[in-house]
Design an enzyme around this catalytic site. Structure first.
Site, PDB file in Angstrom:
ATOM      1  N   ASP A 168     -34.719  27.582 -36.698  1.00  0.00           N
ATOM      2  CA  ASP A 168     -34.950  26.411 -37.545  1.00  0.00           C
ATOM      3  C   ASP A 168     -35.087  26.779 -39.017  1.00  0.00           C
ATOM      4  O   ASP A 168     -35.302  25.906 -39.852  1.00  0.00           O
ATOM      5  CB  ASP A 168     -36.205  25.658 -37.090  1.00  0.00           C
ATOM      6  CG  ASP A 168     -37.483  26.432 -37.387  1.00  0.00           C
ATOM      7  OD1 ASP A 168     -37.539  27.632 -37.049  1.00  0.00           O
ATOM      8  OD2 ASP A 168     -38.418  25.841 -37.956  1.00  0.00           O
ATOM      9  N   ASP A 215     -35.454  31.286 -31.536  1.00  0.00           N
ATOM     10  CA  ASP A 215     -36.780  31.270 -32.128  1.00  0.00           C
ATOM     11  C   ASP A 215     -37.664  30.356 -31.281  1.00  0.00           C
ATOM     12  O   ASP A 215     -37.168  29.552 -30.477  1.00  0.00           O
ATOM     13  CB  ASP A 215     -36.679  30.763 -33.571  1.00  0.00           C
ATOM     14  CG  ASP A 215     -38.006  30.850 -34.307  1.00  0.00           C
ATOM     15  OD1 ASP A 215     -38.750  31.822 -34.089  1.00  0.00           O
ATOM     16  OD2 ASP A 215     -38.302  29.940 -35.101  1.00  0.00           O
ATOM     17  N   ASP A 239     -41.181  28.688 -32.469  1.00  0.00           N
ATOM     18  CA  ASP A 239     -41.740  27.565 -33.235  1.00  0.00           C
ATOM     19  C   ASP A 239     -40.643  26.843 -34.003  1.00  0.00           C
ATOM     20  O   ASP A 239     -39.868  27.465 -34.742  1.00  0.00           O
ATOM     21  CB  ASP A 239     -42.811  28.073 -34.208  1.00  0.00           C
ATOM     22  CG  ASP A 239     -44.022  28.628 -33.486  1.00  0.00           C
ATOM     23  OD1 ASP A 239     -44.637  27.889 -32.704  1.00  0.00           O
ATOM     24  OD2 ASP A 239     -44.344  29.811 -33.684  1.00  0.00           O
ATOM     25  N   LYS A 272     -37.943  39.377 -38.477  1.00  0.00           N
ATOM     26  CA  LYS A 272     -36.873  38.593 -39.113  1.00  0.00           C
ATOM     27  C   LYS A 272     -37.206  38.347 -40.581  1.00  0.00           C
ATOM     28  O   LYS A 272     -38.354  38.087 -40.895  1.00  0.00           O
ATOM     29  CB  LYS A 272     -36.721  37.248 -38.400  1.00  0.00           C
ATOM     30  CG  LYS A 272     -36.305  37.332 -36.952  1.00  0.00           C
ATOM     31  CD  LYS A 272     -36.263  35.944 -36.293  1.00  0.00           C
ATOM     32  CE  LYS A 272     -37.626  35.314 -36.201  1.00  0.00           C
ATOM     33  NZ  LYS A 272     -37.626  33.981 -35.572  1.00  0.00           N
TER      34      LYS A 272
END
Length: 259
Positions: A209, A13, A15, A184
């Protein structure tokens, strides 16, 4: 955990893993540099559909992260791939930015508000009541409802802001129609991304995250999953979910030596 094959391909990912509020997370530059030197297939993924891969390449480059355009996979690209497979050269009414409209143009879609095959909702910072009203009426008239991603909030320097999932909920409430989410945690985004780089899930890892999107998507796609604690998830929150990541690390810096 069952014994897995060695990791040959990496998906991560963006961010909360590589960058946070426009600033690189320590270790991200070393991770990307080592990936590129290793020659291993990799993708940087984002559920944000605002930017094209070329835009994101330039934004990351300004932060010192050299990610080639072909190694960036967005929910807009996943949505376009899905629509191209389902109804080639169709029509769509789009609420979104250049990342989404460019992806749809590239597969030969016509963007129109006249009897479209689909209403496609993506991320934008300028959701208008007029556009949402148009979407509601088109869906009620028979257009199929597609959404790039289910994220209800997104990050900003001032705090969380409403994102695609929240606006989708408004349209659903007005129409009674649930959207199909292409991004996602839909494993479709992971599988199309893996196919794009010629990778296999059993020898790939997903770094993220968020438990509800990154880890869930990687898990459902059959990948090893690694949660970093530099984004939205705290160690205490992990225990609230009925599934677990394969491993938890403090940050992307802890994974450099695994490449």
């Amino acid at each position: 955990m069952a014994e897995r094959k060695p990791i040959e391909s990496w998906l991560t990912d963006m961010d909360g893993v590589l960058i946070h509020e426009g600033v690189p997370i320590p270790g991200a530059d070393a991770f990307i540099k080592k990936l590129r030197e290793s020659g291993r297939p990799f993708l940087v993924l984002t559920n944000n559909s605002i930017y094209t891969p070329r835009d994101l390449h330039a934004r990351l480059a300004r932060m010192g992260l050299d990610v080639p355009v072909e190694n960036i996979w967005t929910s807009a690209l996943a949505t376009a791939k899905f629509l191209d497979d389902q109804r080639p050269r169709g029509t769509a009414y789009v609420i979104g930015e250049a990342g989404l409209t460019t992806a749809l143009h590239d597969i030969g879609y016509v963007l129109t508000d006249h009897d479209p095959d689909y209403v496609v909702l993506g991320e934008t910072r300028t959701y208008s009541f007029e556009a949402m009203t148009k979407a509601v009426r088109l869906i009620n008239a028979g257009a199929r409802f597609i959404c790039t991603n289910p994220d209800e909030t997104g990050p900003s320097t001032e705090g969380p802001l409403p994102a695609t999932g929240a606006v989708a909920a408004l349209i659903t409430k007005a129409t009674g129609k649930e959207p199909y989410f292409a991004g996602k945690p839909n494993p479709l985004m992971m599988r199309t991304g893996l196919n794009a780089i010629g990778a296999h899930s059993e020898s790939s890892a997903m770094i993220g995250d968020r438990m509800d999107t990154d880890v869930l998507a990687g898990l459902e796609a059959g990948m090893e999953t690694i949660l970093v604690l530099t984004g939205l998830t705290t160690p205490e929150q992990i225990e609230r979910y009925p599934f677990r990541p394969s491993s938890v690390v403090d940050s992307i810096a802890d994974l450099v030596d695994r490449i």
